[in-house]
Design an enzyme around this catalytic site. Structure first.
Site, PDB file in Angstrom:
ATOM      1  N   GLY A  12      20.761 114.364  96.763  1.00 48.31           N
ATOM      2  CA  GLY A  12      20.094 115.182  95.758  1.00 48.31           C
ATOM      3  C   GLY A  12      18.622 115.350  96.037  1.00 48.31           C
ATOM      4  CB  ALA A  13      16.109 113.226  97.742  1.00 54.06           C
ATOM      5  N   GLY A  38     -10.071 104.799  72.080  1.00 54.57           N
ATOM      6  CA  GLY A  38      -9.517 105.331  70.839  1.00 54.57           C
ATOM      7  C   GLY A  38      -9.038 106.753  71.020  1.00 54.57           C
ATOM      8  N   GLY A  39      -9.237 107.574  69.990  1.00 54.58           N
ATOM      9  CA  GLY A  39      -8.801 108.961  70.049  1.00 54.58           C
ATOM     10  C   GLY A  39      -9.485 109.765  71.134  1.00 54.58           C
TER      11      GLY A  39
END
Length: 558
Positions: A454-455, A219-220
């Site tokens: 781009g790497a 949960g939270g």
């Protein structure tokens, strides 16, 4: 009684010697002093008796707090192969160093008969101690008390140690074993969680935060560990999920076990929520002890230093043959890392997730260093969504705590395909680029083989303010591989022509010297001298000063 004595004795002449003083005082007292009833002042005349009873009462209260939810529940915890909250603290901290806070805190709930169920400590053990002599603050949730559920007072205890940690500058370690919010307290327990969340955010980048999940976390409750820097889990006894198997079945009709839904293996391989998984409580806690040694105490503290006998200028001739003769043949980047760091010690983060990139901590000359390295053994070391996110978060942590970053590059590019594009490789890849470009810590890069497209830019290139960028003679720095480049540049050539042009392209670009001629590579180095070069570089960069333009905060492409 003291007040009566003071007023009665005003102006009285006291004989200071012998029995005369005693007799005159008795005579005066009998006629003038008003003593309280005997049962009130008797103990005052025998302080040792009163002190003895007080100490006994203190020990009784301490024993009650140490007992947690009682022996029956402690036995149940042991039957599951789990340690109790206090046993975990004893394993984690240096012997005798733990100083507990708020041992006697109790919940303030009076609904649903809770006033009749009160346990000192309220289900969480909090305080401070040392790990290998260095201060840490911690909390350890006690599953034997209300299932470790979080109440308002329980949360206040956690918040107190977090506040103190930020004030003095020391790491926070949370040992989580909780059933979640205490239902009987309603919104008060939810408010308690929010108070903890707020402190997680404020402490981020100020002091290291480590979460160890040693039981349920649902949960939270999962969002506090999620905002900490590192999460460790225990196999087969810990799990994390927002909604449990029963809710999942009700809403989606899926049947799934707790372990498959949110167990340690799931979160360290598929989701990347957790960083490491260990076989039992003791192994996890001992690993945390080792891990904390790599981290500074706060963003105001220098990186820790540990004595080492490993020479800083040690040469490793075996590295000269690490790169295989074929460009398509893989090798294990772990070998390079372990031969570079002090005594071969390397603590890897998320080894089971996105294994095409390696992240972790080692030491050079005894000082902590963060390592990021492409792994040719997995997907040829390509960058994809998962590896970009994994490395970006690691780089940002190192930068937040002034830990130098060494990047070892062998990357053929970004992974192509519709799955990657449709799931946002553009934005996720930009996270890693952003992290490196933003970082102001010392950055040393060594390109071992491929650095394509781009790497090449993304992996701590000179263009992203890399401080020292080295390359091995085997490095290939280009827009893409030779064959692919030739097929684009020389369209329509037959196979023989393509092969010839490929050889020409390789001769021109399949080396580091073009980039070195442009100043993008500071030096082409011999592989065997890599450790020496990195050590010298880190020495030079210890006084580095670099600041980004003022801003409230950046807007990283999340």
């Amino acid at each position: 009684m003291v007040a009566h004595l003071d007023s009665a004795c005003a102006g009285m002449t006291i004989v200071r010697f012998g029995s005369v003083r005693k007799s005159r005082f008795r005579k005066f007292a009998s006629s003038h002093l008003r003593f309280p009833p005997a049962h009130l002042w008797k103990g005052a005349l025998h302080p040792e008796k009163r002190m003895s009873s007080t100490i006994e009462e203190l020990e009784r209260k301490r024993a009650a707090a140490r007992a947690g939810g009682g022996q029956k529940r402690i036995d149940a915890q042991h039957a599951k192969g789990k340690l109790t909250a206090r046993e975990r603290v004893e394993v984690l901290l240096d012997e005798g160093s733990f100083e507990e806070l708020d041992m006697f805190v109790e919940h303030n709930c009076v609904d649903f008969g809770m006033q009749d169920q009160v346990f000192p400590g309220d289900g969480v053990v909090t305080g401070s101690g040392t790990i290998n002599g260095r201060l840490v603050f911690l909390f350890s949730q006690d599953f034997t008390v209300f299932g470790g559920s979080l109440s308002e007072r329980h949360a206040q205890k956690i918040c107190k140690v977090m506040d103190m940690a930020m004030k003095v500058g020391a790491p926070v370690i949370g040992l989580n074993d909780s059933g979640g919010a205490r239902i009987q307290e309603g919104v008060a327990s939810l408010g308690g969680y929010a108070e903890v969340f707020q402190r997680n955010v404020l402490a981020s980048g100020v002091v290291p935060q480590i979460s160890v999940i040693m039981g349920p976390c649902a949960g939270g409750a999962v969002y506090s560990p999620a905002m900490t820097d590192f999460i460790f889990m225990v196999k087969d006894s810990s799990y994390m999920f927002v909604t449990g198997p029963d809710v999942v079945k009700t809403v989606t009709n899926e049947v799934v076990t707790q372990e498959a839904l949110g167990g340690a293996v799931t979160h360290t391989t598929k989701t990347s929520v957790a960083d490491n998984a260990f076989d039992d409580d003791i192994e996890a806690l001992l690993a945390v002890r080792d891990f904390v040694d790599y981290l500074p105490e706060s963003n105001r503290s220098p990186v820790p230093e540990r004595p080492t006998d490993d020479p800083w200028d040690r040469l490793e001739p075996s590295l000269d043959t690490l790169i295989p003769p074929s460009a398509n043949q893989p090798y294990d980047m772990h070998e390079l890392i372990r031969k570079v760091v002090d005594e071969g010690e390397f603590f890897e983060i998320q080894p089971g997730h996105a294994a095409n990139i390696i992240c972790g901590f080692g030491r050079i000359e005894g000082k902590s260093v963060g390592f990021v390295a492409n792994q040719p053994m997995v997907l040829a070391g390509v960058l994809d969504i998962n590896s970009s996110k994994k490395a970006a978060r690691f780089v940002r942590f190192c930068d937040a705590f002034d830990i130098p970053i060494v990047t070892l590059v062998d990357v053929p590019g970004f992974l192509p395909g519709t799955s990657q594009e449709h799931n946002g490789i553009i934005k996720h890849g930009a996270k890693l680029l952003f992290a490196y470009a933003e970082a102001t810590v010392p950055k040393i890069t060594v390109i071992t083989r491929k650095a394509y497209g781009g790497a090449y830019d993304v992996m701590a290139s000179k263009h992203l303010r890399g401080d020292l960028n080295y390359a091995w003679p085997t490095a290939e720095i280009a827009v893409m591989g030779a064959k692919g480049a030739v097929e684009i540049i020389f369209r329509g050539l037959n196979e023989e022509g393509i092969a010839e042009k490929t050889r020409e392209y390789e001769a021109r670009f399949a080396n580091p010297f073009v980039a070195a001629a442009k100043g993008f590579i500071d030096e082409v180095i011999q592989p065997h001298s890599t450790r020496r070069r990195i050590a010298l570089g880190l020495r030079k960069l210890r006084g580095k000063s670099l600041e980004n333009p003022w801003k409230k905060h950046d807007n990283i492409p999340l």
